[in-house]
Enzyme design. Structure first.
Site, PDB file in Angstrom:
ATOM      1  N   TYR A 160      31.644  45.790  48.322  1.00 19.88           N
ATOM      2  CA  TYR A 160      30.603  44.767  48.180  1.00 19.88           C
ATOM      3  C   TYR A 160      29.734  45.036  46.950  1.00 19.88           C
ATOM      4  O   TYR A 160      29.487  44.137  46.137  1.00 19.88           O
ATOM      5  CB  TYR A 160      29.744  44.727  49.438  1.00 19.88           C
ATOM      6  N   LYS A 164      29.801  42.497  43.697  1.00 15.19           N
ATOM      7  CA  LYS A 164      28.600  41.813  43.225  1.00 15.19           C
ATOM      8  C   LYS A 164      28.257  42.227  41.794  1.00 15.19           C
ATOM      9  O   LYS A 164      27.770  41.414  41.002  1.00 15.19           O
ATOM     10  CB  LYS A 164      27.430  42.081  44.171  1.00 15.19           C
TER      11      LYS A 164
END
Length: 255
Positions: A160, A164
């Protein structure tokens, strides 16, 4: 500041709940023709009902953003029905139910699935919308990343944080590529907001002491709301932000 999107066509991904719902409803209130998509049908219908009740109906479409054919079909439909694509908000993403684990326990499929929804989905939608925006010589692309993309994931999910950060890199690269056509590409990086079932579970897992510690680490000493994120997105999409591109705006209450 008077911000209006009358006559504009806006696509919002991940609109069944949380940030995406708030963003879609905000654009609809300001007069845009909104195409809101997600894979969660019930949530989409709730978004549609809320917009209808407010007197600002929008279009909802069940769409898997990792399916390029489905992405292309949605963009083509919106362009055909309205004649243009003005704003793309790549909000869909998240951790897909994963939790933090030691590096050696993360499978290749778990790593790839988070990249597919957080990075490849944003790329596919931008790729599909770009020809329409180039033809108009105008457009706005706003990607929703996370504080994890600028620092570390609070939950320790390696994919994650990496995805991002990659999305932020994509934002900057596309800003330079598309700028000559009057297309801006920017990024909103939210802090922790209790906006959906995943973040609610995360909040509860901290316990009272951990919750207070998180809030105390915020300059404004309070959590934000999905509407705070929607406000930043509407600014980036507005005429007032016409000379801003390739930027990341942290909307986190102050760190």
């Amino acid at each position: 500041m008077n911000i209006s999107f009358e006559g504009q066509t806006v696509i919002v991904t991940g609109a069944a709940q949380g940030f995406g719902r708030a963003i879609a409803l905000a654009f609809a209130r300001e007069g845009a023709q909104v195409y809101a998509c997600d894979v969660l049908q019930q949530g989409l219908q709730e978004t549609a009902a809320l917009s209808e009740a407010a007197g600002t109906p929008l279009h909802v479409r069940l769409t898997d953003i990792t399916d390029r054919a489905a992405v292309n079909a949605l963009v083509a439909e919106a362009a055909q029905q309205t004649g243009r694509i003005d704003v793309l908000v790549n909000n869909a993403g998240g951790v897909l139910g994963q939790v933090g684990r030691p590096l050696e326990e993360v499978s290749a499929s778990d790593w790839q699935s988070i990249f597919s929804v957080n990075v490849e989905g944003a790329f596919s939608f931008a790729q599909a919308c770009a020809p329409h925006m180039k033809r108009q010589k105008s457009g706005r692309i706003i990607n929703i990343s996370s504080g994890a993309g600028l620092g570390v994931s609070l939950t320790g999910i390696q994919a994650y944080a990496s995805a991002k950060a990659a999305q932020i890199g994509l934002t900057r690269q596309l800003a330079h590529e598309l700028g000559e056509w009057g297309i801006t590409v920017n990024n909103v990086a939210p802090g922790f907001v209790r906006s959906n079932p995943t973040t609610e579970r995360q909040w509860q897992s901290y316990g009272e002491e951990g919750q207070q510690r998180l809030v105390n680490g915020i300059a404004l000493k309070r959590l934000g709301s999905p509407d705070d994120i929607a406000g930043a997105v509407l600014f980036f999409a507005s005429a007032q932000a016409g000379w801003i591109t390739g930027q990341v705006l942290s909307v986190d209450g102050g760190k």
